[in-house]
Design a protein around this motif. Structure first.
Motif, PDB file in Angstrom:
ATOM      1  N   LEU A  14       0.831  -1.215   0.000  1.00 21.80           N
ATOM      2  CA  LEU A  14       0.000   0.000   0.000  1.00 21.80           C
ATOM      3  C   LEU A  14       0.861   1.259   0.000  1.00 21.80           C
ATOM      4  CD1 LEU A  14      -2.819  -1.037   2.509  1.00 21.80           C
ATOM      5  CD2 LEU A  14      -2.807  -1.206   0.002  1.00 21.80           C
ATOM      6  N   LEU A  15       0.528   2.187  -0.886  1.00 21.39           N
ATOM      7  CA  LEU A  15       1.279   3.441  -0.951  1.00 21.39           C
ATOM      8  C   LEU A  15       1.034   4.204   0.355  1.00 21.39           C
ATOM      9  CD1 LEU A  15       0.401   4.721  -4.561  1.00 21.39           C
ATOM     10  CD2 LEU A  15       1.906   2.869  -3.878  1.00 21.39           C
ATOM     11  N   PRO A  16       2.083   4.619   1.045  1.00 24.78           N
ATOM     12  CA  PRO A  16       1.878   5.210   2.369  1.00 24.78           C
ATOM     13  C   PRO A  16       1.650   6.715   2.355  1.00 24.78           C
ATOM     14  CG  PRO A  16       4.215   4.833   1.992  1.00 24.78           C
ATOM     15  CD  PRO A  16       3.522   4.439   0.722  1.00 24.78           C
ATOM     16  N   ASP A  17       1.356   7.307   1.192  1.00 24.49           N
ATOM     17  CA  ASP A  17       1.203   8.767   1.123  1.00 24.49           C
ATOM     18  C   ASP A  17      -0.103   9.194   1.804  1.00 24.49           C
ATOM     19  OD1 ASP A  17       3.453   8.546  -0.675  1.00 24.49           O
ATOM     20  OD2 ASP A  17       1.997   7.873  -2.156  1.00 24.49           O
ATOM     21  N   PRO A  18      -0.061  10.251   2.617  1.00 27.73           N
ATOM     22  CA  PRO A  18      -1.266  10.648   3.358  1.00 27.73           C
ATOM     23  C   PRO A  18      -2.410  11.053   2.433  1.00 27.73           C
ATOM     24  CG  PRO A  18       0.667  11.885   4.090  1.00 27.73           C
ATOM     25  CD  PRO A  18       1.087  11.097   2.903  1.00 27.73           C
ATOM     26  N   VAL A  19      -3.628  10.626   2.766  1.00 26.43           N
ATOM     27  CA  VAL A  19      -4.824  10.998   1.998  1.00 26.43           C
ATOM     28  C   VAL A  19      -5.969  11.242   2.977  1.00 26.43           C
ATOM     29  CG1 VAL A  19      -4.255   9.741  -0.138  1.00 26.43           C
ATOM     30  CG2 VAL A  19      -5.456   8.556   1.709  1.00 26.43           C
ATOM     31  N   VAL A  59      11.574   4.243 -13.944  1.00 20.67           N
ATOM     32  CA  VAL A  59      10.265   3.771 -13.470  1.00 20.67           C
ATOM     33  C   VAL A  59      10.440   2.521 -12.599  1.00 20.67           C
ATOM     34  CG1 VAL A  59       7.973   2.992 -14.176  1.00 20.67           C
ATOM     35  CG2 VAL A  59       9.134   4.760 -15.489  1.00 20.67           C
ATOM     36  N   ASP A  60      11.406   1.685 -12.934  1.00 17.75           N
ATOM     37  CA  ASP A  60      11.631   0.463 -12.146  1.00 17.75           C
ATOM     38  C   ASP A  60      12.418   0.728 -10.867  1.00 17.75           C
ATOM     39  OD1 ASP A  60      10.220  -1.069 -13.897  1.00 17.75           O
ATOM     40  OD2 ASP A  60      11.962  -1.861 -14.956  1.00 17.75           O
ATOM     41  N   GLY A  61      12.891   1.955 -10.672  1.00 16.36           N
ATOM     42  CA  GLY A  61      13.563   2.307  -9.423  1.00 16.36           C
ATOM     43  C   GLY A  61      15.041   1.992  -9.391  1.00 16.36           C
ATOM     44  N   PHE A  62      15.661   1.630 -10.531  1.00 18.59           N
ATOM     45  CA  PHE A  62      17.122   1.442 -10.566  1.00 18.59           C
ATOM     46  C   PHE A  62      17.813   2.798 -10.529  1.00 18.59           C
ATOM     47  CE2 PHE A  62      15.620  -2.545 -12.073  1.00 18.59           C
ATOM     48  CZ  PHE A  62      16.618  -3.481 -11.860  1.00 18.59           C
ATOM     49  N   LEU A  63      17.196   3.786 -11.178  1.00 20.56           N
ATOM     50  CA  LEU A  63      17.711   5.160 -11.164  1.00 20.56           C
ATOM     51  C   LEU A  63      16.696   6.043 -10.461  1.00 20.56           C
ATOM     52  CD1 LEU A  63      19.054   5.416 -14.838  1.00 20.56           C
ATOM     53  CD2 LEU A  63      20.427   5.355 -12.736  1.00 20.56           C
ATOM     54  N   LEU A  64      17.197   7.032  -9.737  1.00 21.30           N
ATOM     55  CA  LEU A  64      16.312   7.956  -9.029  1.00 21.30           C
ATOM     56  C   LEU A  64      16.566   9.359  -9.541  1.00 21.30           C
ATOM     57  CD1 LEU A  64      16.975   6.601  -5.417  1.00 21.30           C
ATOM     58  CD2 LEU A  64      15.058   6.029  -6.915  1.00 21.30           C
ATOM     59  N   LEU A  65      15.512  10.141  -9.539  1.00 14.66           N
ATOM     60  CA  LEU A  65      15.625  11.521  -9.986  1.00 14.66           C
ATOM     61  C   LEU A  65      16.219  12.334  -8.838  1.00 14.66           C
ATOM     62  CD1 LEU A  65      14.729  13.268 -12.399  1.00 14.66           C
ATOM     63  CD2 LEU A  65      12.603  13.690 -11.137  1.00 14.66           C
ATOM     64  N   GLY A  87       5.564  -0.434  -0.432  1.00 14.39           N
ATOM     65  CA  GLY A  87       4.645   0.677  -0.696  1.00 14.39           C
ATOM     66  C   GLY A  87       5.392   1.957  -1.045  1.00 14.39           C
ATOM     67  N   GLU A  88       6.468   2.245  -0.295  1.00  9.58           N
ATOM     68  CA  GLU A  88       7.237   3.468  -0.575  1.00  9.58           C
ATOM     69  C   GLU A  88       7.905   3.367  -1.945  1.00  9.58           C
ATOM     70  OE1 GLU A  88       9.070   3.039   3.388  1.00  9.58           O
ATOM     71  OE2 GLU A  88       9.471   5.194   3.150  1.00  9.58           O
ATOM     72  N   HIS A  89       8.445   2.167  -2.225  1.00  7.93           N
ATOM     73  CA  HIS A  89       9.102   1.931  -3.511  1.00  7.93           C
ATOM     74  C   HIS A  89       8.089   2.131  -4.651  1.00  7.93           C
ATOM     75  CE1 HIS A  89      11.668  -0.118  -6.461  1.00  7.93           C
ATOM     76  NE2 HIS A  89      10.551  -0.695  -6.866  1.00  7.93           N
ATOM     77  N   PHE A  90       6.899   1.591  -4.463  1.00  8.81           N
ATOM     78  CA  PHE A  90       5.855   1.662  -5.482  1.00  8.81           C
ATOM     79  C   PHE A  90       5.444   3.118  -5.710  1.00  8.81           C
ATOM     80  CE2 PHE A  90       2.123  -1.342  -6.807  1.00  8.81           C
ATOM     81  CZ  PHE A  90       2.503  -1.199  -8.132  1.00  8.81           C
TER      82      PHE A  90
END
Ligand SMILES: C[S@@+](CC[C@H](N)C(=O)[O-])C[C@H]1O[C@@H](n2cnc3c(N)ncnc32)[C@H](O)[C@@H]1O
Length: 516
Positions: free
Chosen positions: A151-156, A506-512, A396-399
């Motif tokens: 689950l994405l942990p971003d507040p809603v 998008v796959d998380g190997f590289l980060l912005l 979730g954070e990764h996603f």
């Protein structure tokens, strides 16, 4: 629900230190592991009739064994035995006290840190020694942990938990949502979930009875989470229909109903996350045979953005075996073969050749003013090769980062991506395989230690580019330097690698890099 009694129960569980760690210490890691394999004997032996409150509580509510009335009385100094009976936790039989429910501690770690709750559900097969009732309310199982970890942990503001069962997803959502609506078709499930929420002092969950989206007609949510009853079950008399896993529809129609129904109940930009099964079918003219594409087709039909990840695929016989065993019938018996026949007939009727299992993320395409252009919409499917190990905790954070990376790169031109500063993620390693005696590697693989643990085969140029991404230089400058080093044409190398870099982002190997 008698809150005064629940307060006393909480006081007793706290005083007894009825926690995951304390239970582990009580019976040791071997007994713990045996319990996971549905063998309670090592734990029973380790407790050896211990009368301390914690041992009594564990004997009753985890092992499902009777205790003396004296021991039960000491385990509930505040609630007292009468209170435990009034709450429906135990009953007295032949001078002994037996548990009527499963009540156990549960530990977790999420983006906000570590926590623990007590979770109430029905006693399982291990404790009762009988096959499950069809209205059985599950405790926290493997699939529950899989979904809660994703689950994405971003507040809603608002979350709908459809098919809440013992309430586990709603409890997790209550940590990052202002309010949660938890629904179930089972009144018994809602009673357990209400007890669990009250016992853990969680007050922002509202419980509603009803099927699928009926209890939330006309309402929209920032998030929908659901571990729905997705198990494909033959609609044949004599095949048990377990409420906790079977939504009563034919084939994978229940998952399709949750996917398509989500459209009307997501706020613009809102996200649904669910688990599901999808059937692979032999091709009748004009229809897709690929299960993952069928699932994507449901999202397309509902005009929802989608990211669908297939974690497993079983052939019809494997699928039937899994779920017949889950219901407590074991191979070798006549009953097992009768049920297996019903499953195989049901699959044959629809030309089913396999069943996929995985994770579905859906997104309402957004506010009218900010709908992404068609080419930038989120519409991905993938199959995971590597097992995720013991679970999905932290995924979730990764996603969430991955979805954000998709949204960042998709509408941007190649020139904009080349101008960005990127950094290789901390969990990425490079693996080189050489033919014996050869200096140059024959295979180069980038391996993700966390996240979805993907492996990606890359060429020497891309490996060099990824390795040089330290957040300092823009991507374009790095590619120019690598081209010089390898004596390649820089413009051509940029053209040929930018699409792969987008995928790695998008796959998380590289980060912005922030501000990059
Ligand atoms: C697999 S369990 C999931 C329980 C819990 N959310 C979890 O993650 O462990 C599915 C739940 O859906 C409920 N259910 C079954 N049919 C339903 C329906 N038509 N509408 C809503 N809930 C349903 C079952 O009673 C059960 O509690």
């Amino acid at each position: 629900m008698d809150t005064a009694l629940i307060d006393r129960l909480r006081a007793d569980l706290t005083a007894a230190r009825y926690t995951v760690d304390a239970l582990g210490a009580l019976w040791g890691s071997e007994a713990d592991a045996a319990l996971e394999r549905a063998n309670r004997l090592p734990a029973i032996r380790a407790l050896a009739g211990g009368q301390a409150p914690r041992a009594t509580l564990a004997t009753l509510f985890v092992l499902g064994m009777p205790v003396s009335t004296a021991a039960a009385g000491s385990a509930f100094p505040e609630l007292e035995l009468a209170g435990a009976q009034e709450l429906g936790l135990v009953t007295v039989r032949d001078d002994h006290v037996v548990a009527l429910i499963d009540l156990r501690p549960y530990d977790f770690l999420d983006a906000q840190g570590a926590g623990s709750w007590w979770i109430a559900s029905d006693l399982g097969e291990l404790a009762t020694g009988r096959a499950l009732r069809t209205d059985h309310v599950l405790g926290v199982g493997g699939a529950s942990l899989t979904l809660s970890g994703l689950l994405l942990p971003d507040p809603v503001d608002s979350v709908l938990d459809l098919g809440t069962g013992c309430g586990i997803q709603a409890l997790h959502a209550s940590r990052w949502a202002a309010r949660v609506i938890a629904t179930d078709i089972s009144e018994r499930a809602l009673e357990f979930a209400r007890l669990t929420a009250a016992l853990n002092g969680i007050g922002n969950i509202e419980f509603r009875l009803g099927s699928l989206f009926e209890p939330v007609a006309g309402e929209r949510f920032d998030r929908i989470v659901s571990n729905p009853p997705f198990v494909i079950t033959p609609r044949t008399s004599g095949v048990p229909a377990y409420e906790y896993r079977d939504g009563g529809m034919v084939g994978d129609a229940l998952v399709e109903a949750v996917v398509t129904g989500a459209r009307e109940h997501l706020a613009p930009g809102g996200i649904a996350q669910l688990l599901g099964n999808w059937e692979y079918r032999a091709a009748p003219a004009g229809q897709g045979t690929d299960g993952l594409q069928r699932a994507l087709g449901w999202a397309d039909a509902a005009a929802l953005d989608a990211w669908i990840i297939e974690r497993d695929r079983q052939d019809p016989a494997q699928y039937a075996e899994t779920w017949i065993r889950d219901g407590g019938t074991h191979p070798g018996s006549e009953e097992f073969e009768r049920l297996c026949g019903a499953w195989l007939d049901d699959f044959a009727a629809r030309g089913v050749t396999g069943v996929g299992f995985g994770y579905v993320l859906l997104r309402h395409p957004g506010r009218a003013q900010s709908v992404a252009p068609e080419h930038a919409r989120l519409r991905r499917t993938e199959r995971l090769d590597a097992p995720l190990g013991r679970g999905t905790a932290g995924l979730g954070e990764h996603f969430s980062t991955a979805v954000a990376a998709h949204d960042w790169q998709a509408p941007r031109t190649d020139a904009e991506v080349l101008a960005a500063r990127l950094r290789v993620a901390g969990d990425v390693t490079e693996e080189r395989s050489h033919w014996p005696g050869e200096a140059d590697p024959s295979v180069l693989v980038l391996r993700q230690g966390g996240g979805f643990r993907r492996d990606i085969r890359v060429g020497t140029e891309l490996a060099a580019i990824v390795g040089a991404c330290d957040g300092e230089l823009p991507l374009g400058a790095i590619i120019t330097a690598v081209a010089q080093l390898l004596d390649l044409d820089a413009a051509e190398l940029k053209r040929s690698t930018v699409a792969e870099v987008r995928e790695l982002l998008v796959d998380g190997f590289l980060l912005l890099e922030v501000g990059g």
